[in-house]
Design an enzyme around this catalytic site. Structure first.
Site, PDB file in Angstrom:
ATOM      1  N   GLN A 156       1.065  -1.422   0.830  1.00 37.89           N
ATOM      2  CA  GLN A 156      -0.536   0.323   0.603  1.00 37.89           C
ATOM      3  C   GLN A 156       1.036   1.227  -0.216  1.00 37.89           C
ATOM      4  OE1 GLN A 156      -4.163   0.177   2.548  1.00 37.89           O
ATOM      5  NE2 GLN A 156      -2.683   2.173   3.460  1.00 37.89           N
ATOM      6  N   GLU A 200      -4.122   9.263  -1.203  1.00 37.70           N
ATOM      7  CA  GLU A 200      -3.268  10.095  -0.001  1.00 37.70           C
ATOM      8  C   GLU A 200      -1.819  11.105  -0.591  1.00 37.70           C
ATOM      9  OE1 GLU A 200      -1.781   7.605   3.220  1.00 37.70           O
ATOM     10  OE2 GLU A 200      -3.740   6.981   3.249  1.00 37.70           O
ATOM     11  N   ASP A 235       4.032   0.385   4.483  1.00 35.69           N
ATOM     12  CA  ASP A 235       3.196  -0.190   4.949  1.00 35.69           C
ATOM     13  C   ASP A 235       2.633  -1.089   3.799  1.00 35.69           C
ATOM     14  OD1 ASP A 235       0.672  -0.619   6.226  1.00 35.69           O
ATOM     15  OD2 ASP A 235      -0.680   1.505   5.738  1.00 35.69           O
ATOM     16  N   GLU A 278       5.456  -1.696   7.898  1.00 40.21           N
ATOM     17  CA  GLU A 278       3.578  -1.841   8.989  1.00 40.21           C
ATOM     18  C   GLU A 278       2.962  -2.786   8.889  1.00 40.21           C
ATOM     19  OE1 GLU A 278       1.877   2.054   9.251  1.00 40.21           O
ATOM     20  OE2 GLU A 278      -0.153   1.223   8.803  1.00 40.21           O
ATOM     21  N   ASP A 304      -1.225  -1.993  12.269  1.00 41.17           N
ATOM     22  CA  ASP A 304      -2.362  -1.158  11.950  1.00 41.17           C
ATOM     23  C   ASP A 304      -3.571  -2.114  12.132  1.00 41.17           C
ATOM     24  OD1 ASP A 304      -4.226  -0.137  11.070  1.00 41.17           O
ATOM     25  OD2 ASP A 304      -3.300   1.139   8.914  1.00 41.17           O
ATOM     26  N   LYS A 329      -4.895   5.393  15.356  1.00 43.02           N
ATOM     27  CA  LYS A 329      -5.849   6.198  14.031  1.00 43.02           C
ATOM     28  C   LYS A 329      -7.358   6.626  15.017  1.00 43.02           C
ATOM     29  CE  LYS A 329      -5.135   3.974   9.737  1.00 43.02           C
ATOM     30  NZ  LYS A 329      -4.609   3.113   8.990  1.00 43.02           N
ATOM     31  N   ARG A 358      -6.672   8.818   8.018  1.00 44.58           N
ATOM     32  CA  ARG A 358      -6.553   8.041   7.458  1.00 44.58           C
ATOM     33  C   ARG A 358      -6.880   8.647   5.681  1.00 44.58           C
ATOM     34  NH1 ARG A 358      -9.207   4.539   9.822  1.00 44.58           N
ATOM     35  NH2 ARG A 358      -8.373   2.887   8.152  1.00 44.58           N
ATOM     36  N   SER A 359      -7.094   7.032   5.040  1.00 45.28           N
ATOM     37  CA  SER A 359      -6.981   7.324   2.995  1.00 45.28           C
ATOM     38  C   SER A 359      -7.868   8.261   3.168  1.00 45.28           C
ATOM     39  CB  SER A 359      -6.775   6.425   2.508  1.00 45.28           C
ATOM     40  OG  SER A 359      -7.582   5.634   3.186  1.00 45.28           O
ATOM     41  N   LYS A 380       2.437   9.854  10.335  1.00 50.34           N
ATOM     42  CA  LYS A 380       1.989   9.834   9.404  1.00 50.34           C
ATOM     43  C   LYS A 380       0.150  10.215   8.363  1.00 50.34           C
ATOM     44  CE  LYS A 380       1.230   4.898   6.710  1.00 50.34           C
ATOM     45  NZ  LYS A 380       0.647   4.146   6.975  1.00 50.34           N
TER      46      LYS A 380
HETATM   47  P1  PGA Z   1      -6.934   3.851   5.110  1.00 48.64           P
HETATM   48  O1  PGA Z   1      -4.759   3.589   5.560  1.00 48.64           O
HETATM   49  O2  PGA Z   1      -7.151   4.866   6.493  1.00 48.64           O
HETATM   50  O3  PGA Z   1      -7.052   3.333   3.998  1.00 48.64           O
HETATM   51  O4  PGA Z   1      -6.653   2.125   6.798  1.00 48.64           O
HETATM   52  C1  PGA Z   1      -4.165   3.686   5.853  1.00 48.64           C
HETATM   53  C2  PGA Z   1      -3.403   2.819   6.229  1.00 48.64           C
HETATM   54  O5  PGA Z   1      -3.287   1.723   6.435  1.00 48.64           O
HETATM   55  O6  PGA Z   1      -2.409   3.073   7.155  1.00 48.64           O
HETATM   56 ZN    ZN Z   2      -1.723   0.814   7.786  1.00 47.69          ZN
END
Ligand code: PGA
Ligand code: ZN
Length: 415
Positions: A156, A200, A235, A278, A304, A329, A358-359, A380
């Site tokens: 990712q 992102e 990640d 991650e 995460d 988060k 978050r994304s 992050k």
């Molecule tokens: P997400 O990604 O907000 O889409 O879950 C962020 C991450 O995985 O760190």
């Molecule tokens: Zn993550």
């Protein structure tokens, strides 16, 4: 004490509805908050309530908003600002399946902010109390894949950590330089998509392998003249490509066991300056996580989707000696105080903390104040492009300019 709570539906950076809220106190102080939303969300996260039906493809949040102005407002009106999170928890228990964690968090953040406004201080200062304010080391997205870039690569994020920077502003400057240099290199090498951005703000590049993405960013660090001063973070978000008991690297046409995937990650760590990894394994692959922790000594291993900002899952990981860092988060948890408790528990266990956006985000930047006030050490929030990302960097630059802060500083001192 809380006088009024209002809620409404706003839009996030993917054009999807999200919950917004305003909390007003008796003295007239008021504050708003909007909440973010993940794409590669873990299945153990607090529940994001969506309306279903036809509006916005079922992603409307009118029901969650009705809970903000209904049950949640009823619970917190007349309550002292310090007791708001307890009042919210009395309405619904984690994972907040009935009222929605998106509703709960919006009230929790807006109330925390209103309290800071009443005290005449920033949210960061309010959360820190009399303690020092710590500017975090940023972890900055350069190349995106997985659920954030139409699976252009399987993993990712390939990110950078400007570990040798001596101040927050310098760290961001270096990350921006690497982002620019990597985009130029990619374009020169024929990746036209380098002009576009992923969810992102990173580069969404269709590359033949994951390793090629690491290689490209290392070349970008080199082209920016920052070799030895900027390292990599990854990640994998491995839950997203865990399928039928195997880790499926679709771009490479390979299906790997946990052991084979750990070998692959270990080879990346041997060949490139990888400081942090991650979610190298799926969210419930505790055995794989334990194996990875043994195989990757000296690497920051961040949970995460594994820990989902949850005290119980973190405690299980600590007891099993799994990983050594937690992604924090707030919307995985639902409450500001709940996420703060996870930061404290992680610190007590010797785990590092990385506060994360978050994304799917908004221009709201409260997460920056949380990182600074909690002295998390790292943050992050995506790349250096797109306003919902720069809102967070800019808030940190504002706090650096206007508050009395220190920088978490070189990598080894970020604990
Ligand atoms: P997400 O990604 O907000 O889409 O879950 C962020 C991450 O995985 O760190
Ligand atoms: Zn993550």
């Amino acid at each position: 004490r809380v006088r009024e709570v209002r809620g409404w539906e706003a839009l996030d950076s993917r054009g999807r509805p999200t919950v917004a809220c305003r909390v007003t106190l008796d003295g007239g102080a008021a504050a708003t908050a909007t909440v973010p939303s993940g794409a590669s969300a873990g299945s153990h996260e607090a529940v994001e309530l969506r309306d279903g039906g036809a509006r916005y493809g079922g992603r409307g949040v009118r029901t969650a908003v009705s809970h903000v102005e209904g049950a949640l407002a009823a619970a917190v009106i007349g309550v002292d600002i310090a007791a708001v999170d307890d009042a919210l928890r009395s309405v619904d228990k984690p994972p907040y399946a009935a009222v929605g964690a998106n509703a709960v968090l919006a009230v929790s953040v807006a109330a925390a902010r209103a309290g800071a406004a009443e005290a005449g201080v920033t949210l960061a200062r309010q959360l820190a109390g009399d303690g020092p304010l710590l500017l975090p080391m940023p972890m900055v997205n350069i190349v995106s894949g997985g659920a954030h870039a139409a699976s252009a690569i399987d993993i990712q994020d390939v990110l950078v950590i400007p570990h040798a920077a001596t101040g927050f502003a310098e760290a961001i400057e270096w990350a921006a330089a690497v982002r620019t240099a990597t985009a130029e290199l990619a374009q020169r090498r024929g990746h036209d998509a380098a002009a576009l951005v992923a969810d992102e703000g990173g580069l969404g590049l269709r590359l033949p392998t994951n390793r090629a993405a690491l290689e490209l960013v290392v070349d970008g660090i080199d082209a920016a003249g920052l070799t030895g001063r900027v390292g990599l973070a990854l990640d994998l978000a491995a839950t997203e490509f865990f399928d039928g008991g195997a880790y499926h690297l679709r771009r490479e046409g390979r299906r790997l066991t946990a052991t084979e995937l750990i070998d692959e990650v270990a080879s990346w760590c041997a060949d490139y300056p990888v400081l942090s990894v991650e979610d190298p394994l799926a969210e419930d692959d505790w055995a794989g996580w334990a194996a990875a922790t043994g195989r990757l000594p000296g690497v920051q291993l961040v949970g995460d989707d594994l820990f989902v900002t949850d005290l119980d899952r973190l405690a299980r990981g600590v007891a099993a000696g799994v990983g050594n860092a937690v992604l924090v988060k707030p919307n995985q948890n639902g409450l500001v105080s709940g996420a703060a408790a996870v930061v404290r528990a992680a610190r007590d266990a010797g785990y590092r903390t990385i506060v994360s956006a978050r994304s799917g985000e908004t221009e709201d930047a409260w997460v920056a104040d949380l990182a600074v006030g909690w002295r998390a050490g790292q943050i992050k929030v995506g790349s250096t492009h797109r306003s919902e990302r720069t809102a967070k960097w800019n808030r940190l630059l504002e706090l650096a300019a206007l508050e009395d802060t220190t920088f978490a500083g070189p990598w080894k001192e970020t604990r």
